[in-house]
Design an enzyme around this catalytic site. Structure first.
Site, PDB file in Angstrom:
ATOM      1  N   GLY A   1       0.718  -1.198  -0.053  1.00 46.10           N
ATOM      2  CA  GLY A   1      -0.037  -0.013   0.002  1.00 46.10           C
ATOM      3  C   GLY A   1       0.857   1.302   0.042  1.00 46.10           C
ATOM      4  O   GLY A   1       2.152   1.203   0.220  1.00 46.10           O
ATOM      5  N   CYS A   2       0.142   2.153  -0.321  1.00 45.15           N
ATOM      6  CA  CYS A   2       1.057   3.651  -0.164  1.00 45.15           C
ATOM      7  C   CYS A   2       1.490   4.212   1.040  1.00 45.15           C
ATOM      8  O   CYS A   2       2.562   4.366   1.200  1.00 45.15           O
ATOM      9  CB  CYS A   2       0.098   4.796  -1.009  1.00 45.15           C
ATOM     10  N   TYR A   3       0.542   4.136   1.883  1.00 42.11           N
ATOM     11  CA  TYR A   3       1.150   4.480   3.143  1.00 42.11           C
ATOM     12  C   TYR A   3       2.270   3.640   3.838  1.00 42.11           C
ATOM     13  O   TYR A   3       3.307   3.948   4.300  1.00 42.11           O
ATOM     14  CB  TYR A   3      -0.058   4.516   4.466  1.00 42.11           C
TER      15      TYR A   3
END
Lengths: 353, 353, 353, 353
Positions: A154-156
């Site tokens: 995921g991005c985070y």
């Protein structure tokens, strides 16, 4: 070098669109198919005018996502679908011999109970969890190379794991008390027609959301725990800010051995620099900032680079680490292409620099 | 109710402009003079077209900041000047009988050594430090009422002190380990012609700055220490985000007595709600958010309100408190007018709601 | 001065929200009711956190829009509803004795055939068209004073009519060949959950739309034709730009009598200045810019002011007139309140300056 | 295919930075030198962190702009300098055998009197004016191929000339009465530390400027006049809007032969489509929009493409043509690289698609 055919399932969201952009210009991958239920029948250029001038654009039509056809068209299939939907496609594609790079959260967790805890429903394909490799190239290059199924992070999580993992492995920070405070551009919310993401609701706005138990915590803690060898539970607060792209994460960390004076701080600082240099000194997509430079999302927008900087605070004894990435590139499509490059034996930076 | 004449010294920066906006429409204050070295001789409407239609605008001309004249023109003088400059004006104005509300940092600290440590030079008027009242109305209403010199708090400090002070005083949180992570709109950097604050450099950008020892730490810690009765040292990270106005602060706090189970969390949550209700239930400019609402800078922009919300994280045992304010209103001009209202005996919300 | 009770039907869109803001602080109007189908039962502060600290907020609950109840509650009812819906409410409210200020396009046209041509369906209440007054206060103050039904002008029409009408009436420009090129903030599209108005689709975007036959043309041409005494057909191109609020209109006009040399240009320029001074010199909400100043939406945002400037181009013989307004204030809610002030006998600037 | 060495003089402004981005990734050009007075001695990555991860970045240091050295280093030298400064460098570089692509306005005009009229001073190198080719590739491909000195067009001129020239040459529009209304992102103002371009002054702002006689008019009219065979004088109004990149131009044109009914409009529309298809059907960087699509700057940002669409207005008899481009790419650096590709015999799309 030979080329591979690739396909994207769900190419109409922001991550899918970014994959299209990267793959259209990739020197070794041929974008053979794009699918989208709502856009089936339309050409790539009709859905995304920005790609209409690309030589491949007019010949590329969106189709229904039919796995048997996709498997014939492409050696590698990217899934850019909502959580819970990707799993349906992965199994038949894998059976048909395609290699799958999934950008959703469906295969990032090893433990289906954790999945249920964070996503609220049973995992749709639990038998595949063991086969999936968590696709953070800087950490799992060898595994990705052999994987049939890559769960792209995921991005985070990417913005948190890359700065924290080397320090944790080296024992330079304590595994307890980690705080991650993140700011995300609005594209992170997806291309969804909801009032909350209208221009007027986001412009001139800054707001936290999804606290204290954002879904991405599950994969972050899984990876940190594996690296630390002990259960790691972190504090994570995401915020939305009015930029299209970009994640800026500020991490609050406790040194493994407290520094007690200025000399101690200097020594610790050198250990940190050495640790990061060893971990990332040769990584093409990690930028370790020097001097007075601090991360800035505008310096990574549109690129697959993550910027990392750190500061010691002698007043509090704490270590502050900051990172910046483009949530749609290093945080999604770019990292997925990086995994594809590894998996297919292409140069890792192909199409990304 | 009688009116007072007021003046603004340094009315051409963003805080000064906001003071002009608020005072032009104030029911009891008459804006009698505005000064600005670079704009001396121009009418208010020429410098700020947005005020040109106000009845007072054409008659109000910028003048050189001459204290003897100002003291004759106005009972209350606002100083909206850079740090270090305000102090020069305060002494003669006070001698001449004006009451002074200073928006700079010059009189916020009680200890001139701390001033030197954080601001890098000797304090220009140390004998006035004792006379100044730190103008946070919700905390020091009675002192402000009698003050000749009010040091209006900084924008970041306001966003941190208002959420933290009641909890600290009540012993609901530990005084150690406090972390404040703040996002500020670009007006916080002032109206300065520097490359870093150009539109193109700020738009589509999110970046930390000024870490780990931002100047505002000095006043934040002074006030927290006074409230806690023990030395408080906090971690503070400011960031710039592309909005004109607004500060969003996320605070990471440790409960005074750890909650150990769900029942403990519910009980602690009730204590927090009661503490905030007692502190701010009747405050016109504090909005305690209920239900699922979280602070959002767009809901306070242009107003003197600070929004506060809190969440307990049972996974980490931590308390997260968030606040949102307009850095130019509650964080600068509005709060200064609030102090003026108190000081002059006007209704505290006059001109602010 | 006595106060009136007022109500807003459809208070949850951007224009309705702006009316709430203005009426909550109006010295002579008491906001007695707000309606919204989707928010019925919720308090004002729950729907709009930004108003939650207003003394009236907690006591004001959204209700279903029932005309018989509204007519008892309020002497003046504002309709902030979509086109075609407002007409249903106007007739029963008028019968029940309320005065109605409609912000939709339903009563702006005198000719129901033109309505059908531009809006695509029969007019829902054609018998009311004659009774409605086109509520442009600077032009129809006397009629508004006596009106039972005010059709408040559209945002684009206001930005075009105010600069053009005086010149047309004075014969200073030709009625043919008028071009209006307008830029609008995204709030002009309404609070609608559509992909086109998502932050990511609007930010970093500038685009024309609705050409060549935008619906607002009908009312613009009706008013210009009435003023000119001859049929006026104009060219109008709206564009969306990434600001929350504001309309900037650039008008390309042909002088009534061509100026043929520098002296002619100077003379014509003086005529223009005199014409505008006569028309608007005493208008509180029109700002005629002088010197080198040009309109800028940031100088009118949040205010009921329209800025107007003009330039002659000796190279082309053309007159360029530019205006800036806040589409939600002078272009919607503010102008409607201005009409209410006139209609109720309040000072025209009450609650607006 | 062989490669060429290239250099950039003045690589620290926005156009220069964009040239760096494009040339670092160009398959046939080797960026051999970058110059900047204020950054001399610093590496490329120190000045522009965003390029720091590029393999060439660490080895590339900014130098003083010394023509004799540059001529040895590079076969092609790009000048990205302010107006009036570029001319000093062109002559010695040309004498030393380099080919020069100038992004300033210094060599765009053929007539030095026109230069003086619009730029306010004598031309610094009038003897070079005849030698320079106006570098609009779609119009002057053959001349660019042989040119020693290319004057790359301005951003506004490109957005106007490409849509208008084919129609003018084909006689489909009248050469008189042309109006161009343009919106530009703030990067168009350059990287200058001026108050007008601060974030807070540009965000939430839309404003015209530089009317009625913007400097770019001189080159626009020169090229239109040459194409029309008769003097063309146009109306041009530039506006600043809060986007980083992009120009959106709306053109108001009069058909050469008025269409008098619906059938005439259809026939004319087909002529327009045929004219544009003939002019640009095979152009890689012109996108002729079909169906209901209209130009949008977000669809061209970061690319060398210009979008063009047109609409006939049967109500006014006018033709509306709209274009969108990235002011820093097709309007500056990208177009300059396109000229370099032609001049060096590289594929015209090399490094640009």
């Amino acid at each position: 070098m030979k080329s591979n055919n690739v396909a994207i399932v769900g190419a109409s969201g922001y991550s899918g669109e970014e994959l299209v952009r990267l793959l259209l210009n990739h020197p070794h991958a041929e974008l053979a198919a794009v699918t989208s239920r709502q856009n089936a029948g339309l050409s790539l250029g009709q859905v995304f005018p920005k790609f209409a001038n690309h030589p491949r654009s007019k010949a590329l039509f969106f189709t229904e996502p039919r796995t048997e056809i996709l498997a014939r068209q492409a050696e590698v299939v990217f899934l850019a679908l909502p959580h819970g939907v990707a799993a349906e496609y992965a199994a038949p594609l894998l059976r048909a011999g395609s290699r799958v790079i999934d950008l959703s959260a469906d295969f990032r967790l090893k433990n289906e109970a954790v999945y249920k805890d964070f996503y609220g429903h049973d995992h749709p394909a639990p038998d595949l969890l063991d086969k999936a490799v968590y696709g953070l190239p800087e950490m799992r290059r060898a595994e990705i190379k052999k994987a049939a199924l890559v769960a792209s992070p995921g991005c985070y999580p990417t913005s948190i794991l890359l700065p924290v993992l080397p320090l944790l492995v080296a024992g330079l920070i304590k595994p307890s008390g980690i705080i991650a405070d993140s700011l995300s551009g609005i594209s992170g919310a997806g291309r969804k027609a909801e009032l909350d993401y209208l221009f007027v609701e986001c412009n001139e706005s800054a707001r936290p959301y999804g606290i204290p138990k954002h879904r991405h915590l599950s994969e972050i803690e899984q990876e940190l725990t594996a690296a630390a060898g002990t259960q790691v539970t972190i504090q994570f607060t995401p915020h939305l800010i009015p930029v299209n792209r970009g994640i800026l994460t500020t991490l609050y960390l406790s040194p493994g051995a407290p520094f007690t004076d200025a000399a101690g701080a200097v020594a610790f600082s050198e250990e940190l620099a050495a640790c990061y240099a060893k971990a990332y000194g040769n990584e093409p997509f990690v930028r370790l900032l020097e001097g007075s430079a601090l991360p800035d999302t505008k310096n990574v927008a549109g690129t697959n680079v993550i910027e990392i900087a750190w500061r010691l605070d002698p007043r509090t004894g704490r270590l502050i680490v900051m990172s910046a990435e483009d949530n749609l590139v290093k945080g999604a499509g770019g990292q997925a292409v990086q995994s594809m490059n590894i998996l297919c034996g292409f140069p890792e930076t192909a199409g990304l620099i």
